[in-house]
Design a protein around this motif. Structure first.
Motif, PDB file in Angstrom:
ATOM      1  N   MET A   1     -12.404   4.017  -4.175  1.00 32.46           N
ATOM      2  CA  MET A   1     -11.994   4.280  -2.800  1.00 32.46           C
ATOM      3  C   MET A   1     -11.127   3.135  -2.281  1.00 32.46           C
ATOM      4  O   MET A   1     -10.100   3.352  -1.651  1.00 32.46           O
ATOM      5  CB  MET A   1     -13.240   4.452  -1.932  1.00 32.46           C
TER       6      MET A   1
ATOM      7  N   LYS B   1      -7.683   3.354  -3.754  1.00 32.98           N
ATOM      8  CA  LYS B   1      -6.906   4.472  -3.186  1.00 32.98           C
ATOM      9  C   LYS B   1      -6.290   4.072  -1.859  1.00 32.98           C
ATOM     10  O   LYS B   1      -5.157   4.390  -1.543  1.00 32.98           O
ATOM     11  CB  LYS B   1      -7.823   5.678  -2.952  1.00 32.98           C
ATOM     12  N   ILE B   2      -7.086   3.373  -1.055  1.00 37.49           N
ATOM     13  CA  ILE B   2      -6.637   3.077   0.298  1.00 37.49           C
ATOM     14  C   ILE B   2      -5.650   1.915   0.314  1.00 37.49           C
ATOM     15  O   ILE B   2      -4.641   1.948   0.997  1.00 37.49           O
ATOM     16  CB  ILE B   2      -7.849   2.790   1.213  1.00 37.49           C
ATOM     17  N   THR B   3      -5.952   0.877  -0.478  1.00 37.91           N
ATOM     18  CA  THR B   3      -5.164  -0.347  -0.351  1.00 37.91           C
ATOM     19  C   THR B   3      -4.120  -0.514  -1.443  1.00 37.91           C
ATOM     20  O   THR B   3      -3.276  -1.387  -1.355  1.00 37.91           O
ATOM     21  CB  THR B   3      -6.076  -1.577  -0.426  1.00 37.91           C
ATOM     22  N   ASP B   4      -4.225   0.315  -2.498  1.00 37.25           N
ATOM     23  CA  ASP B   4      -3.296   0.187  -3.610  1.00 37.25           C
ATOM     24  C   ASP B   4      -3.487  -1.146  -4.345  1.00 37.25           C
ATOM     25  O   ASP B   4      -2.530  -1.671  -4.918  1.00 37.25           O
ATOM     26  CB  ASP B   4      -1.850   0.311  -3.086  1.00 37.25           C
TER      27      ASP B   4
ATOM     28  N   ASP C   1       1.776   2.899   4.116  1.00 39.41           N
ATOM     29  CA  ASP C   1       0.312   2.792   4.083  1.00 39.41           C
ATOM     30  C   ASP C   1      -0.376   3.789   5.011  1.00 39.41           C
ATOM     31  O   ASP C   1      -1.591   3.782   5.140  1.00 39.41           O
ATOM     32  CB  ASP C   1      -0.130   1.370   4.465  1.00 39.41           C
TER      33      ASP C   1
ATOM     34  N   GLU D   1     -12.958   9.418   5.109  1.00 31.70           N
ATOM     35  CA  GLU D   1     -13.167   8.565   3.948  1.00 31.70           C
ATOM     36  C   GLU D   1     -13.598   9.362   2.734  1.00 31.70           C
ATOM     37  O   GLU D   1     -14.245   8.846   1.839  1.00 31.70           O
ATOM     38  CB  GLU D   1     -14.097   7.386   4.253  1.00 31.70           C
TER      39      GLU D   1
ATOM     40  N   VAL E   1      -8.718  13.034  -5.068  1.00 31.36           N
ATOM     41  CA  VAL E   1      -8.632  12.614  -3.662  1.00 31.36           C
ATOM     42  C   VAL E   1      -8.778  13.801  -2.728  1.00 31.36           C
ATOM     43  O   VAL E   1      -8.373  14.912  -3.040  1.00 31.36           O
ATOM     44  CB  VAL E   1      -7.298  11.929  -3.284  1.00 31.36           C
TER      45      VAL E   1
ATOM     46  N   GLN F   1      -7.679  10.957   1.980  1.00 31.29           N
ATOM     47  CA  GLN F   1      -7.485   9.760   1.156  1.00 31.29           C
ATOM     48  C   GLN F   1      -6.107   9.732   0.512  1.00 31.29           C
ATOM     49  O   GLN F   1      -5.832   8.921  -0.369  1.00 31.29           O
ATOM     50  CB  GLN F   1      -8.531   9.713   0.049  1.00 31.29           C
TER      51      GLN F   1
ATOM     52  N   PHE G   1      -2.176   9.063   0.670  1.00 27.04           N
ATOM     53  CA  PHE G   1      -1.330   8.170   1.451  1.00 27.04           C
ATOM     54  C   PHE G   1       0.141   8.526   1.278  1.00 27.04           C
ATOM     55  O   PHE G   1       0.540   9.078   0.255  1.00 27.04           O
ATOM     56  CB  PHE G   1      -1.606   6.709   1.077  1.00 27.04           C
TER      57      PHE G   1
ATOM     58  N   ARG H   1       2.574   6.809   0.666  1.00 25.38           N
ATOM     59  CA  ARG H   1       3.256   6.152  -0.456  1.00 25.38           C
ATOM     60  C   ARG H   1       3.291   7.044  -1.687  1.00 25.38           C
ATOM     61  O   ARG H   1       4.032   6.787  -2.630  1.00 25.38           O
ATOM     62  CB  ARG H   1       2.589   4.802  -0.758  1.00 25.38           C
TER      63      ARG H   1
END
Lengths: 648, 258
Positions: free
Chosen positions: A389, A392-395, B30, B71, B92, B96, B98, B100
């Motif tokens: 997780m 996924k969010i922060t890369d 982001d 989440e 995902v 979740q 993004f 990018r």
């Protein structure tokens, strides 16, 4: 009216209170249970377990939730685990130790009798959940595994990977489904409670809005159970789900239920940092990560600067240049200090200029040592889904570089005031789980929210509500044509029409963000008298702007998420204001409530037991009037009050 | 980043829907997909505030979509993005995802789950009540809270507990149904049946459970399983189709016992 504040704590030795109380209270016979209606609002761990248990007992239960299925309640997102005093690890755990840790963790602001009962029933919860088929983590021998959480020195947390809340909720939801199939429980998804109906001083029903159609409906019952969670979303940015709100509890407050310790909000130390202005939700990284992760910031400011400019990676900073500040400040508990302590310590380092990330508002949570010690596979087995997780969010890959974390609003310890029977100051109205105030004091320990929700729903409320209902067995079905229902429905409709007719220039979210910023700045991790006074008037200004300048798109008779949000924000202004008032009144630092005027030279919280060892219960006095403060003194007969010490 | 969005708009279950095209600009990479949708909605609400603009164009307000925890665990979000439930990328949920993961300037198509068993409520919101009904048919263990043994009285081999947990991680989002050309709910049903069947606690009711849940699934208008395995490929939690094999075994052995 102070006489309403009677906690009804049974006499006798602490360890015998609950047993004695159960023997003293009345029960309802099976044939009478069938005649009694109970409304449960909310389907998280508290609501779902209560509805399932009450249905299994044979009551007629109606259960309401705002999402499309009861299974989506926000308990589902709890990650780390659930505490119980099983002592399966043979590490000298006991009911008393769980009780003691919880009172101490709450900084001596919760009720002894309630907390002891919670610890006492904790073991039964685990038995029940295993019987429900919840796939808890197990050792190779086939028995249950445990891990540790903050603020304790034993391993008493049961878990199902990083999805414990999900599994426990699905267990309670399944038991509720069993009762739905049996016909004792009827489920009303996508129904939002708009008001509580009181007849002759007793809770007799609710007004709801059908979220799909906009229809305003009336439901009557002999008792109403509120299990609607906390009000953390007053801060806009929090780890709460987007739709979590405080409105149902707030309507009860406005109808006479006292609201206790509203300023006690928990700020969780390990959340993914804010990344920009467009963000609307913060993501929690489970506290369980602190079992193996070590928290640090650089010792040298030049390393901080290089990190912020992306000139070096955190893994390149040598061991001797890292400040493991929790291990340094709190040797006995290290990275596993309670949440409020860990959050403040992170803020202290960031305020001193050692914070990382582009914003300077983050610290590292590092698994390097643990991976070296245990191997990557063990870490994956324990935290795999959390690592996934995070990436996924922060890369960014937490196996290679440390996670970056920062505190965020997570849970509210305050809530509707309840007595030992979990009844509010309105007869027939009960509050369970996060929605009440009773068990966590100034700070909740990790893995205790799940324990409390299920304890209330499975093992406490089903007993205590019988005592009240035993006096109602001759009362006929509640007539929803009564004038009290008419009036409540009319008011709810007027409120909706008013909001829809303002047609101003700001969106609901824009105003909610402004409120959230005010709350975080003035009623967040550090509070002081001047700031609290300022914020009270700023909230009032913002409320006025909301009432004149909000734009609520669409109409009532349709699926309308803007209207839902507007109705909730309407109450968040009031909730925020009461939080600030309560924080202003409590001129001490304790648990998550940190008044900067009250701290030790080392920057730790400084309680004032002489003047503030009480529950602050606020009574609504009408629109524009100041609420009245009632004090329930806290008596500690079994625990020696001490300065909370996690250093040695 | 800038995007062109083709979004399904549908006033309610009865009226016909259509695609509308919108443009969003200056989206940070982001930003999550749902935050991007929030930005779009803020933009649409501001357009609505201007009565002149509303009179000119077709005013349909902000886009409705289900979401909650953001989440990846509540299972509320349910967008069908560029032909995939929960969009591109494996494992995902929509929340979740993004930006990018998309190309700057890309045109992105956003639809609701499409299945006879999940009628559209509004825009991208569907009614998944059928899932609740399937679980009400038998997705539980019938016990009473007062009469359960000590938790460690029933040892469960770690391997079995782990497998049960794999199946139990289903979030009930419905991506399996949305991805299936037949609109089958087999993966959803199989996940629940498996997670309970793998544990000793679930065995006493295993036969009744498998039969009742399958019967309810058929009754509610879900299609048949033809083993395309699209469900596993699109499942945000990676629930394996081996659970469907286990469901079939449980179901057949239950039928033999009849």
């Amino acid at each position: 009216m102070a006489d309403k504040l009677i906690s009804h704590i049974p006499d006798g030795p602490l360890a015998e209170k609950w047993t004695k109380h159960k023997a003293d209270i009345r029960v309802v016979s099976p044939n009478n249970k069938r005649k009694l209606d109970i409304i449960v609002v909310g389907t998280g761990l508290g609501g779902a377990s209560a509805a399932a248990s009450l249905g299994a007992l044979g009551y007629n239960v109606k259960v309401f939730c705002i999402s499309d299925s009861p299974r989506r309640a926000h308990s589902i997102a709890a990650q780390g685990g659930i505490n119980a005093a099983k002592n399966y690890q043979n590490d000298n755990d006991s009911v008393y130790r769980l009780f003691y840790d919880t009172i101490k963790g709450g900084d001596y602001r919760s009720r002894e009798a309630n907390v002891y009962r919670l610890a006492e029933v904790s073991n039964k919860i685990i038995d029940l959940c295993v019987a429900q088929g919840i796939p808890f983590a197990r050792e190779y021998g086939g028995l249950l595994a445990n891990r540790s959480f903050g603020g304790v020195q034993v391993s008493r947390t049961f878990y199902a990977r990083g999805q414990t809340g999900q599994q426990l909720l699905l267990g309670a939801y399944a038991e509720m489904n069993k009762e739905i199939a049996r016909g004792t429980v009827k489920s009303y998804p996508r129904h939002e409670m708009l008001d509580l109906v009181i007849i002759n001083g007793e809770a007799k029903g609710i007004i709801t809005r059908n979220i799909e159609t906009g229809e305003i409906e009336r439901f009557g019952a002999h008792a109403v159970v509120l299990a609607t969670g906390g009000y953390g979303n007053v801060y806009f940015l929090s780890t709460n789900a987007m739709n979590s709100n405080g409105s149902a509890a707030w309507q009860c407050y406005k109808k006479g239920a006292y609201f206790a310790n509203p300023c006690f909000a928990q700020i969780h130390p390990t959340c993914i940092p804010v990344h920009g202005k467009q963000q609307c939700k913060l993501t929690l990284m489970s506290e369980s990560l602190r079992n193996d992760g070590r928290i640090w910031v650089p010792k040298k400011k030049e390393d901080v600067a290089k990190l912020r400019n992306n000139q070096i990676k955190p893994s390149q900073i040598p061991e001797e240049d890292r400040d493991y500040y929790l291990e340094r400040r709190y040797p006995a508990f290290g990275n596993l200090v309670p949440r409020d302590v860990a959050s403040r310590a992170a803020k202290e380092r960031c305020d001193a200029g050692y914070g990382v990330n582009e914003t300077g508002l983050a610290v590292f949570l590092d698994f390097k040592t643990a991976i070296e010690r245990l191997g990557k596979d063990v870490i994956t087995d324990r935290y795999g889904n959390l690592f996934q997780m995070y990436q996924k969010i922060t890369d960014s890959n937490p196996y290679e570089e440390p996670m970056m974390i920062y505190p965020a609003i997570h849970y509210t310890m305050g809530g509707l005031w309840v007595d030992y029977d979990l009844m509010t100051t309105i007869p027939g109205l009960y509050a369970i789980g996060e929605c009440n105030f009773s068990d966590h004091g100034g700070n909740r320990l990790g893995a205790s929210a799940l324990m409390q929700g299920l304890a209330d729903g499975y093992f406490i409320l089903p007993y205590t509500i019988g005592d009240y209902l035993s006096h109602k067995i001759q009362e006929p079905k509640i007539d929803t044509n009564a004038p009290e229902f008419e009036e409540a429905e009319k008011k709810a409709k007027e409120k909706i029409n008013k909001l829809l007719s303002i047609k101003g220039k700001k969106t609901v979210d824009e105003l909610h963000k402004e409120l959230g910023n005010l709350m975080w700045e003035y009623v967040g991790m550090a509070r002081d008298e001047k700031g609290l006074k300022t914020v009270i008037s700023k909230i009032e200004d913002l409320r006025q702007e909301f009432l004149k300048n909000v734009y609520v798109d669409g109409a009532n008779d349709q699926f309308n998420q803007e209207l839902e949000k507007a109705l909730r924000l309407y109450d968040f202004f009031d909730i925020g204001e009461l939080m600030a008032q309560d924080a202003l009144n409590r001129k001490e630092s304790c648990g998550g409530h940190f008044r900067t005027e009250m701290q030790t030279p080392e920057g730790e919280t400084k309680r004032d037991d002489e003047n503030y060892m009480y529950v602050a219960a606020w009574e609504y006095k009408g629109k524009g009037e100041d609420p009245e403060l009632h004090k329930e003194p806290l008596k500690y007969e079994n625990i020696k009050i001490a300065v909370r010490n996690y250093k040695d | 980043m800038n995007f062109t969005l083709k979004v399904w708009r549908q006033k309610n279950a009865k009226e016909k829907g259509r695609f509308e095209t919108y443009h969003v600009k200056d989206i940070a990479e982001d930003t999550s997909f749902l935050e991007m949708m929030d930005i779009l909605n803020e933009q649409l609400i501001h357009e609505d505030m201007d009565p002149v603009a509303v009179n000119k164009g077709c005013h349909s307000g902000p886009v409705s979509f289900d979401h909650d925890c953001r989440e990846g665990i509540c299972g509320a979000c349910s967008l069908y993005i560029n032909g995939h439930p929960h969009g591109p990328g494996a494992l995902v949920t929509t929340c979740q995802l993004f930006m990018r993961n998309f190309k700057d300037g890309e045109t992105i198509t956003v639809e609701p789950w499409r299945s006879a068993a999940f009628p559209v409520v509004k825009d991208l919101v569907v009614n998944r009540n059928a899932f609740d009904q399937i679980l009400q048919a038998g997705g539980f263990i019938s016990i009473n809270p007062g009469a359960v043994p000590d938790a460690n009285a029933i040892p469960v081999p770690k391997e079995k507990a782990d497998k049960s947990m794999d199946a139990a991680s289903c979030i009930g989002c419905g991506a399996c149904v949305a991805s299936c050309k037949n609109g089958s709910a087999m993966l959803f049903v199989a996940a629940r049946v498996s997670s309970l069947a793998l544990l000793p606690q679930g065995r006493p009711e295993a036969c009744r459970r498998a039969k009742a849940m399958v019967a309810k699934m058929d009754e509610l208008g879900f299609g048949a399983c033809t083993n395309t395995q699209a469900c596993e490929a699109e499942c945000p939690k990676g629930i394996s189709v081996s659970n469907i094999a286990r469901l079939n075994r449980e179901f057949l052995s239950a039928k033999f016992k009849d």
